[in-house]
Design an enzyme around this catalytic site. Structure first.
Site, PDB file in Angstrom:
ATOM      1  CG  ASN A   1      -0.386   0.065   2.497  1.00  0.00           C
ATOM      2  OD1 ASN A   1       0.747  -0.358   2.692  1.00  0.00           O
ATOM      3  ND2 ASN A   1      -1.106   0.611   3.453  1.00  0.00           N
TER       4      ASN A   1
ATOM      5  CD  GLU B   1       4.904  -0.479  13.235  1.00  0.00           C
ATOM      6  OE1 GLU B   1       3.719  -0.215  13.514  1.00  0.00           O
ATOM      7  OE2 GLU B   1       5.857  -0.062  13.910  1.00  0.00           O
TER       8      GLU B   1
ATOM      9  CB  CYS C   1      -1.871   0.981   8.066  1.00  0.00           C
ATOM     10  SG  CYS C   1      -0.664   2.319   8.147  1.00  0.00           S
TER      11      CYS C   1
HETATM   12  P1  NAD Z   1      -0.002  -8.803   3.752  1.00  0.00           P
HETATM   13  O1  NAD Z   1       0.026  -9.175   5.186  1.00  0.00           O
HETATM   14  O2  NAD Z   1      -0.812  -9.608   2.832  1.00  0.00           O
HETATM   15  O3  NAD Z   1       1.478  -8.808   3.144  1.00  0.00           O
HETATM   16  C1  NAD Z   1       2.526  -8.030   3.710  1.00  0.00           C
HETATM   17  C2  NAD Z   1       3.848  -8.620   3.270  1.00  0.00           C
HETATM   18  O4  NAD Z   1       3.988  -9.903   3.895  1.00  0.00           O
HETATM   19  C3  NAD Z   1       3.978  -8.862   1.770  1.00  0.00           C
HETATM   20  O5  NAD Z   1       5.296  -8.595   1.362  1.00  0.00           O
HETATM   21  C4  NAD Z   1       3.677 -10.352   1.652  1.00  0.00           C
HETATM   22  O6  NAD Z   1       4.238 -10.945   0.500  1.00  0.00           O
HETATM   23  C5  NAD Z   1       4.342 -10.872   2.917  1.00  0.00           C
HETATM   24  N1  NAD Z   1       3.883 -12.193   3.364  1.00  0.00           N
HETATM   25  C6  NAD Z   1       2.751 -12.847   3.027  1.00  0.00           C
HETATM   26  N2  NAD Z   1       2.712 -14.051   3.637  1.00  0.00           N
HETATM   27  C7  NAD Z   1       3.830 -14.138   4.399  1.00  0.00           C
HETATM   28  C8  NAD Z   1       4.354 -15.130   5.267  1.00  0.00           C
HETATM   29  N3  NAD Z   1       3.717 -16.287   5.495  1.00  0.00           N
HETATM   30  N4  NAD Z   1       5.526 -14.877   5.888  1.00  0.00           N
HETATM   31  C9  NAD Z   1       6.188 -13.716   5.695  1.00  0.00           C
HETATM   32  N5  NAD Z   1       5.751 -12.751   4.868  1.00  0.00           N
HETATM   33  C10 NAD Z   1       4.576 -12.952   4.219  1.00  0.00           C
HETATM   34  O7  NAD Z   1      -0.423  -7.271   3.725  1.00  0.00           O
HETATM   35  P2  NAD Z   1      -0.730  -6.362   2.456  1.00  0.00           P
HETATM   36  O8  NAD Z   1      -2.038  -6.806   1.878  1.00  0.00           O
HETATM   37  O9  NAD Z   1       0.477  -6.296   1.587  1.00  0.00           O
HETATM   38  O10 NAD Z   1      -0.872  -4.916   3.136  1.00  0.00           O
HETATM   39  C11 NAD Z   1      -2.041  -4.458   3.720  1.00  0.00           C
HETATM   40  C12 NAD Z   1      -2.012  -4.628   5.221  1.00  0.00           C
HETATM   41  O11 NAD Z   1      -0.862  -3.973   5.769  1.00  0.00           O
HETATM   42  C13 NAD Z   1      -3.202  -3.990   5.898  1.00  0.00           C
HETATM   43  O12 NAD Z   1      -3.651  -4.821   6.933  1.00  0.00           O
HETATM   44  C14 NAD Z   1      -2.617  -2.691   6.461  1.00  0.00           C
HETATM   45  O13 NAD Z   1      -3.326  -2.134   7.540  1.00  0.00           O
HETATM   46  C15 NAD Z   1      -1.267  -3.157   6.866  1.00  0.00           C
HETATM   47  N6  NAD Z   1      -0.358  -2.015   7.027  1.00  0.00           N
HETATM   48  C16 NAD Z   1       0.039  -1.663   8.288  1.00  0.00           C
HETATM   49  C17 NAD Z   1       0.859  -0.547   8.472  1.00  0.00           C
HETATM   50  C18 NAD Z   1       1.327  -0.137   9.838  1.00  0.00           C
HETATM   51  O14 NAD Z   1       2.269   0.642   9.919  1.00  0.00           O
HETATM   52  N7  NAD Z   1       0.732  -0.637  10.911  1.00  0.00           N
HETATM   53  C19 NAD Z   1       1.278   0.194   7.364  1.00  0.00           C
HETATM   54  C20 NAD Z   1       0.851  -0.197   6.097  1.00  0.00           C
HETATM   55  C21 NAD Z   1       0.035  -1.315   5.933  1.00  0.00           C
END
Ligand code: NAD
Length: 469
Positions: free
Chosen positions: A139, A237, A271
């Site tokens: 995102n 996060e 987020c």
């Molecule tokens: P996601 O959890 O699907 O993926 C995040 C990352 O994790 C990607 O690079 C993905 O390939 C990787 N991943 C997936 N499966 C994994 C595994 N088993 N082990 C290790 N890594 C793995 O999230 P998304 O859809 O890319 O992003 C959206 C989410 O991120 C939303 O929930 C949003 O709120 C959150 N977010 C949080 C913050 C914060 O600072 N708190 C900031 C931005 C986004």
């Protein structure tokens, strides 16, 4: 998805606005992670023994290089992620600010000195952990990479970054811009690939001493499990469902503008987006009418086209979930769709993952729109009788990332700031965090903080030295 693999060897990154191919990157593997750890370990001695201010100077040059290349990086970001070009430029400039901030504190990362005791003089010194890992969502791929790269590198570590499969290109290009400023390739390595393969290899690798993960709560739990037993430092996060509370004494036009930007920026995929709106009953009618008018002015389209304020969603599965949630409201009658609620039809809209900006009023607390993290352009609205009810509603979900309260009353603001369970509470604004300020979540929204002067500590260990006189 806006990324597909060709024969499992390359990832094809496509533009979520029109399906065109933006670029391809190799599919990384667990073996690539192990090789990167070995290479980084070999290069670390030289990097970590630089004087902190020398690393600071390199990060400062990296910030300058990013600024100079902002048009190209922002265009690439819009093309793979979907956000409007103006938002992409903000994000790239935000990255430069983050690197500049860590450059500015490079000489201030220090241990402590203690009063003389029976055993002599005691000091603590901070040391880099070594090889660290970062797992990035799609995102805000560039900014979140900067949030992890700045503190990890200024502290003297090497960093292995896994970008999301739909947005690896900006991370890779930004890394190459940063490297030209003097950061060795072994010290900052980007490995694109799936979460299951590359992400979990980073989480599980015993030679990676810290991992900072940003993504959904569900994936965060998988990262925790994979890291279990490796003794690494974890920063998580995670997802959020930020409440925005508008009191009856609020500046209504400012709050309406805050709600529109807070929910529909980045097509609702932030987020800390406004994900639940609570209105005091006396201003609810006036507010929702102004909100509807504000949303009507949002032009949807390809983020590269002039005047577009909301691009497509980043991927098809995210849009499918938004569609299901809105259909659920239609079927259950748990709310009224005030505006939007459809996939726009015709012309360019047929080619991308577009969804109309949507407002749903009268949404009960038990609705999935209020309980889940809604990661797209849908804003559920509910009326509350006063601050106690608003705070109770705000705290009723498992998340605790951000929140905002809109009021002219300092005592109402103070009560909300004190009682809302969240990592950050804004008063009379929502979104935007300067790099100096710690950021992170409570409850299911995560553990640990990024940004600010203490962020390098997440990538450092502290050694105590006692000197007998
Ligand atoms: P996601 O959890 O699907 O993926 C995040 C990352 O994790 C990607 O690079 C993905 O390939 C990787 N991943 C997936 N499966 C994994 C595994 N088993 N082990 C290790 N890594 C793995 O999230 P998304 O859809 O890319 O992003 C959206 C989410 O991120 C939303 O929930 C949003 O709120 C959150 N977010 C949080 C913050 C914060 O600072 N708190 C900031 C931005 C986004």
């Amino acid at each position: 998805m806006s990324a597909e693999t060709d024969n499992g060897k390359t990832i094809r990154v496509t533009n979520p606005a029109d399906g065109t191919v933006v670029g391809t990157v190799p599919v990384g593997t667990a073996a690539d992670v192990s090789a990167a750890v070995d290479n980084a370990s070999g290069a670390l001695g030289k990097w970590s023994s630089l004087l902190p201010r020398e690393r600071g100077k390199i990060l400062f040059n990296a910030a300058t290089a990013i600024r100079q290349d902002r048009e190209r990086l922002a265009t690439l970001l819009t093309s793979e992620q979907g956000k409007p070009l103006a938002e992409a430029k903000n994000e790239i400039m935000g990255c430069a600010n983050v690197f500049e901030y860590y450059a500015s504190i490079s000489g201030s990362i220090k241990g402590d000195a203690f009063p003389r005791s029976d055993y002599g003089y005691s000091i603590t010194i901070k040391k880099p952990l070594g090889v660290c890992g970062a797992i990035i969502p799609w995102n805000m791929p560039a900014l979140i990479m900067a949030w992890k790269t700045g503190p990890a590198l200024v502290a003297g570590n090497a960093l292995i970054v896994k970008p999301a499969t739909s947005t690896p290109l900006t991370c890779m290009e930004m890394a190459s811009v940063i490297r030209q400023a003097g950061i060795p390739e072994e010290i900052l390595r980007i490995i694109p690939g799936s979460g299951e393969e590359v992400g979990s290899a980073i989480a599980a690798h015993p030679g990676i001493r810290a991992v900072s993960f940003t993504g959904s709560t569900e994936t965060g739990r998988k990262v925790e499990s994979a890291a279990c037993g490796t003794g690494k430092h974890l920063t998580l996060e995670l997802g959020g469902s930020d409440p925005m509370i508008v009191c009856d004494d609020a500046d209504i036009p400012a709050a309406v503008a805050g709600a529109v930007a807070g929910r529909f920026y980045n097509c609702g995929q932030t987020c800390t987006a406004v994900k639940r709106l609570f209105l005091f009953e006396d201003i609810a009618d006036e507010f929702t009418a102004a909100l509807e008018a504000g949303v009507a002015g949002i032009k949807i389209g390809n983020g590269l086209s002039p005047g577009v304020r909301m691009g497509p969603m980043n991927n098809g599965s995210g849009r499918e979930r938004i569609k299901e949630l809105v259909e659920g409201i239609r079927e259950s009658g748990d709310g009224t769709i005030l505006t939007g609620g459809e996939i726009p039809k015709g012309g360019e809209y047929e080619k991308g993952y577009f969804y109309e900006p949507t407002i749903v009023t009268g949404v009960p607390a038990g609705s999935p729109l209020m309980r889940e993290e809604v990661f797209g352009p849908v804003l559920p609205v509910s009326i509350v009788s006063g601050m106690n009810e608003a705070i109770e509603a705000a705290n009723s979900v498992r998340y605790g990332l951000g929140a905002s309260v809109w009021t002219e009353s300092i005592s109402r603001a103070a009560k909300a700031a004190e009682e809302i369970e969240a990592g950050i509470v804004w008063v009379n604004r929502h979104l935007k965090i300067p790099p100096e300020v710690p950021f992170g979540g409570e409850k299911a929204s995560g553990t640990g903080r990024e940004n600010g002067i203490y962020a390098p500590d997440r990538y450092m260990t502290e050694k105590t030295v006692i000197i007998s006189p």
